[in-house]
Write a protein that holds these residues in place. Structure first.
Motif, short mmCIF file in Angstrom:
data_model
loop_
_atom_site.label_atom_id
_atom_site.label_comp_id
_atom_site.label_asym_id
_atom_site.label_seq_id
_atom_site.Cartn_x
_atom_site.Cartn_y
_atom_site.Cartn_z
N THR A 21 22.98 -8.98 63.56
CA THR A 21 23.71 -8.66 62.32
C THR A 21 25.18 -9.05 62.39
O THR A 21 25.83 -9.20 61.36
CB THR A 21 23.62 -7.15 62.02
OG1 THR A 21 24.17 -6.41 63.13
CG2 THR A 21 22.17 -6.74 61.79
N HIS A 22 25.72 -9.18 63.60
CA HIS A 22 27.14 -9.51 63.74
C HIS A 22 27.37 -10.17 65.10
O HIS A 22 26.77 -9.77 66.10
CB HIS A 22 28.00 -8.24 63.63
CG HIS A 22 29.47 -8.50 63.69
ND1 HIS A 22 30.22 -8.30 64.84
CD2 HIS A 22 30.34 -8.95 62.75
CE1 HIS A 22 31.48 -8.61 64.61
NE2 HIS A 22 31.59 -9.00 63.34
N LYS A 70 27.73 -14.38 59.79
CA LYS A 70 27.74 -13.17 60.62
C LYS A 70 28.77 -13.25 61.75
O LYS A 70 28.95 -12.28 62.50
CB LYS A 70 26.35 -12.95 61.24
CG LYS A 70 25.22 -12.78 60.23
CD LYS A 70 23.88 -12.71 60.95
CE LYS A 70 22.72 -12.66 59.97
NZ LYS A 70 21.41 -12.65 60.66
N GLU A 83 32.36 -13.55 63.63
CA GLU A 83 33.79 -13.22 63.55
C GLU A 83 34.48 -13.78 64.79
O GLU A 83 33.96 -13.67 65.91
CB GLU A 83 33.97 -11.70 63.49
CG GLU A 83 35.43 -11.25 63.52
CD GLU A 83 35.58 -9.75 63.67
OE1 GLU A 83 36.74 -9.29 63.80
OE2 GLU A 83 34.54 -9.04 63.69
N ARG A 111 25.53 -8.06 68.00
CA ARG A 111 25.05 -6.74 67.61
C ARG A 111 23.76 -6.90 66.82
O ARG A 111 23.65 -7.80 65.97
CB ARG A 111 26.09 -6.01 66.76
CG ARG A 111 25.71 -4.58 66.39
CD ARG A 111 26.72 -3.96 65.43
NE ARG A 111 28.08 -4.06 65.96
CZ ARG A 111 29.12 -4.38 65.22
NH1 ARG A 111 28.98 -4.64 63.92
NH2 ARG A 111 30.32 -4.44 65.77
N GLU A 160 24.33 -3.64 71.37
CA GLU A 160 25.31 -4.71 71.56
C GLU A 160 25.10 -5.37 72.91
O GLU A 160 24.91 -4.70 73.92
CB GLU A 160 26.75 -4.17 71.48
CG GLU A 160 27.18 -3.80 70.07
CD GLU A 160 28.68 -3.54 69.98
OE1 GLU A 160 29.35 -3.46 71.05
OE2 GLU A 160 29.19 -3.42 68.85
#
Length: 451
Positions: A296-297, A357, A359, A380, A386
């Motif tokens: 998701t990230h 997604k 960063e 994540r 994580e």
């Protein structure tokens, strides 16, 4: 005696027999890697465009443009083959950063078709060309970061490296070599703003063309400033206004930069600043077996390198210069290859979703030079888990080199884009014993056998 004359004397006085054994080995490793990358790169769109341009410009059909069915003049062949050698961004890197192969190896091959050049001559010319480029980069270390200088290093040191290689193979004396360096100095420069576009590969091709032309003109008595590096408004002042270490530039061969710190043979065909992020993402993908659909990230934490902060690359080619894209590809595919950077992969639905997604956090406290930098990737998942991986020394860098088998696997893969397997092996054997090859044309004849 000034810097230009000191370097010129080293260029003229260096012989094959004076090269340390480890320099000879490193030079052959570079030639093997460079030939394979050049052959594979010849099938990309930018070399096809410049080959079409070269064909339209004409010129005596003296030298081979590999993989593109064209023979042309030595400078133009160096130009097109240099573009092929750099377009994949797969050639060696070192510290301080530059690409030293594509501006020089194509020029050496071009002279090898038009002059009596032995394998020993080619090794000597490449080693000298690399040392000149490495010394000039070391001299400018304080202003090396492209965000500060605005120049792409192969465009600044590459022409002088190619001129040095030409001086060796043409047998120039010290005075004519100084002129060659002076002419090459006026042909130096490439804008970092073009990183991510086709123009970047032309920086290396143009460096080879301009440096070779400088040596050929100097051989005919075309003059230039004898002291172009140290002169007022000369090379050092123009490209390194905030300080140039002339002593470091003059310390030719003490030690040879090809072996200390050594070269990074690239494992991935992308800008070298992305490799730590790639290796960290590959560790996550291969060690933890995450399903990309469950991610998701993704957080990438690394040094400030704004030129590889490209959240949504406009093309697959631009993806080579994107933290976000290269990490996404590593997580999605579990590997990075030439096809990773096709437009079809860039604009596939899963890539479009993954890019959104990601960063990036660039931390000024993390060293930004290739010796000390590190990158951490955190993924994540939907269930809140994580997973972290950090890469300090990517595979292939000095101190963490690829094995011989890994380098041969890369060569067979890249050269095999153009050559049949038997020809790949013949080329490999010739390069690995290049000091015994009486004529560089014997190797070139094998490389001409495109499928």
């Amino acid at each position: 005696m000034g810097t230009t004359e000191i370097l010129a004397r080293h260029i003229v006085e260096t012989t094959y027999d004076s090269l340390p054994a480890e320099v000879v080995r490193a030079a052959k490793d570079v030639i093997l890697d460079g030939v394979g990358v050049m052959l594979a790169g010849s099938q990309e769109e930018p070399p096809r465009i410049v080959a079409e341009y070269a064909r339209e410009m004409g010129g005596l059909p003296q030298c081979t443009v590999f993989g593109l069915g064209l023979r042309t003049s030595p400078p133009m062949a160096a130009f097109v083959n240099g573009v092929s050698g750099h377009v994949l961004d797969y050639e060696p890197m070192w510290h301080p950063a530059t690409h030293a192969t594509s501006p020089t190896l194509p020029a050496i091959l071009a002279l090898g078709e038009t002059r009596e050049v032995s394998g020993k001559d080619a090794i000597t010319a490449l080693a000298v060309a690399f040392e000149v480029q490495g010394r000039l980069r070391l001299g400018g270390f304080r202003s090396e970061r492209i965000e500060r200088t605005g120049f792409h290093p192969p465009g600044t040191v590459g022409p002088l490296g190619a001129a040095a290689a030409g001086a060796v193979l043409l047998g120039l004396d010290v005075q004519h070599t100084r002129w060659a360096l002076g002419l090459a100095g006026s042909r130096s420069g490439a804008l970092a703003a073009n990183i991510g576009s086709m123009a970047k590969s032309s920086h290396c091709g143009n460096a080879g063309r301009m440096g070779l032309e400088a040596a050929l003109l100097a051989a005919k008595g075309f003059t230039a400033n004898d002291d172009v590096i140290e002169a007022p408004s000369g090379w050092a002042q123009v490209f390194h206004r905030d300080g140039f270490d002339f002593a470091a530039a003059e310390a030719f061969g003490r030690p040879w930069r090809m072996v200390d710190p050594g070269l990074a043979i690239k494992k991935h065909p992308s800008q070298y600043g992305t490799h730590r992020g790639i290796d960290a993402a590959l560790e996550i993908s291969q060690k933890h077996g995450l399903d990309p659909a469950e991610i998701t990230h993704v957080l990438i934490r690394g040094p400030v390198m704004s030129y590889i902060d490209r959240p949504l690359p406009k093309t697959g080619l631009e993806g080579k210069f994107s933290y976000q894209y290269t990490v996404s590809a590593a997580l999605l595919d579990g590997h990075i290859g030439i096809d990773t950077f096709r437009d079809a992969r860039r604009f596939s639905p899963d890539m479009e979703a993954m890019l959104r997604k990601v960063e990036v956090r660039m931390d000024a406290a993390i060293p930004a030079n290739f010796e000390e930098m590190w990158v951490e990737v955190t993924a994540r998942t939907r269930d809140g888990r994580e997973v972290h991986a950090r890469c300090d020394r990517p595979r292939g860098i000095w101190g963490n080199p690829l094995t011989r088998e890994e380098r041969l696997t890369k060569f067979r893969s890249t050269a095999g884009v153009l050559l049949a397997p038997a020809d790949v092996e013949e080329a490999r054997a010739l390069i690995e014993t290049l000091e015994t090859v009486p004529r560089l044309r014997d190797l070139i004849a094998v490389l001409q056998r495109g499928r």
